[in-house]
Design an enzyme around this catalytic site. Sequence first.
Site, PDB file in Angstrom:
ATOM      1  N   CYS A  31      31.942   7.210  10.650  1.00 50.27           N
ATOM      2  CA  CYS A  31      32.125   8.217  11.714  1.00 50.27           C
ATOM      3  C   CYS A  31      33.491   8.001  12.423  1.00 50.27           C
ATOM      4  O   CYS A  31      34.215   9.294  12.463  1.00 50.27           O
ATOM      5  CB  CYS A  31      31.035   8.521  12.511  1.00 50.27           C
ATOM      6  SG  CYS A  31      29.245   8.842  11.698  1.00 50.27           S
ATOM      7  N   HIS A  43      33.083  14.655  16.815  1.00 53.49           N
ATOM      8  CA  HIS A  43      32.059  14.094  15.722  1.00 53.49           C
ATOM      9  C   HIS A  43      30.563  14.805  15.746  1.00 53.49           C
ATOM     10  O   HIS A  43      30.134  14.833  16.941  1.00 53.49           O
ATOM     11  CB  HIS A  43      31.889  12.753  15.586  1.00 53.49           C
ATOM     12  CG  HIS A  43      30.931  12.034  14.850  1.00 53.49           C
ATOM     13  ND1 HIS A  43      30.977  12.477  13.436  1.00 53.49           N
ATOM     14  CD2 HIS A  43      29.955  11.364  15.010  1.00 53.49           C
ATOM     15  CE1 HIS A  43      29.731  11.926  12.843  1.00 53.49           C
ATOM     16  NE2 HIS A  43      29.102  11.165  13.823  1.00 53.49           N
ATOM     17  N   ASN A  66      24.815  15.368   9.720  1.00 54.83           N
ATOM     18  CA  ASN A  66      25.975  14.454  10.233  1.00 54.83           C
ATOM     19  C   ASN A  66      26.691  13.905   8.751  1.00 54.83           C
ATOM     20  O   ASN A  66      25.889  13.368   8.216  1.00 54.83           O
ATOM     21  CB  ASN A  66      25.406  13.406  10.876  1.00 54.83           C
ATOM     22  CG  ASN A  66      26.349  12.463  11.406  1.00 54.83           C
ATOM     23  OD1 ASN A  66      27.439  12.294  10.692  1.00 54.83           O
ATOM     24  ND2 ASN A  66      26.160  11.461  12.268  1.00 54.83           N
TER      25      ASN A  66
END
Length: 346
Positions: A124, A266, A296
């Site tokens: 991420c 994020h 995600n």
Amino acid sequence: MAQAVAGSRAGITAGIREIGVYVPEREVTNQELEQTLDTTDAWIRDNIGVETRRYSDPDDWTSDLGARALLDACARAGVSPGSVDLVICGTYTPDRMLPSTAVTLMEKAGISGTPGFDVNSGGCPGSVFALEIGANFIASGAYRRVAVVLGDVNTKIFDPQDRTVAVIFGDAAACYLLEPVVSGLSGLSPARLGSEPSGQSIGYVTREPRFDENGERRHSGFGDNFTVMVGRGIRDFVLGTVPGLIEKTVADAGLSLGDIDFYALHQANRHMVHTILDTLGQPRDKTLTNIQRIGNTSGASVPLVLRDALDTNRIRRGDRLVLGAFGAGLNYGAMVARWCGPEDFS
């Protein structure tokens, strides 16, 4: 906890010329997951904020998604893929141990003779870590067009019976296309990066045999490799660290939080994104979320948010942006950027 701030870039500054994206077509709803997991649509919505996520095709891997995102970025910019001087791929789901996924996706994009390498900064956080690396290659003067590709096939590396990860992730790729901006203009400011190694057991990929209730061996798309996440630990770390990180990053750029027009964060959890804005005292309409639609997407999530903001006219030339990401490591980073128009590039 120490945080590294990249030195000022003298002379040449990188800007984001374009953002390319690729999101798989297959949509998996919460209702579908209810059929195989001990969870409910209401719980997922209330606790994670995801309604649907995208799964890559069985034969598609990170290089496939990444090549499509790179080609999309070039098409949007009206440039040839062969004009790219350097390809950096941020991923934690490489097609193979060797060669780099960057090399594989370049072949699929029809690029030859261009250097390429991978960056694994914890999945991420790659949307800031890999971007900072690309910006510094532009600043060196040695490269004039750098493609920073962020891609992961998250759904292929988790245990499909592990609801702690299966409800969260989707697959996607995105590509920042970087070029030098006109002398005297600003583009990407140096990033502020950090790591907290004591938290590496909060989010990681384990290598271990797993078995179902009948004693049959279970495998992910990566064999005995499975993603493990401790959601509460990540949430506590992020909410205790990221708002302060953003404040310092904005101050590094000589700005105040109110000077920022858009916060691209994020997409780990929809509620977490909103809580970060609330903690900073900034209105929620200075950001947007896409986790509810696509899950995600790891390192691709920040550029995907930027793409959505561009497509809905939430970002315009001259706007000041914050890009913030965090994940396994625990790694975290933030960067201030000025959004550039075509006329801003040299």
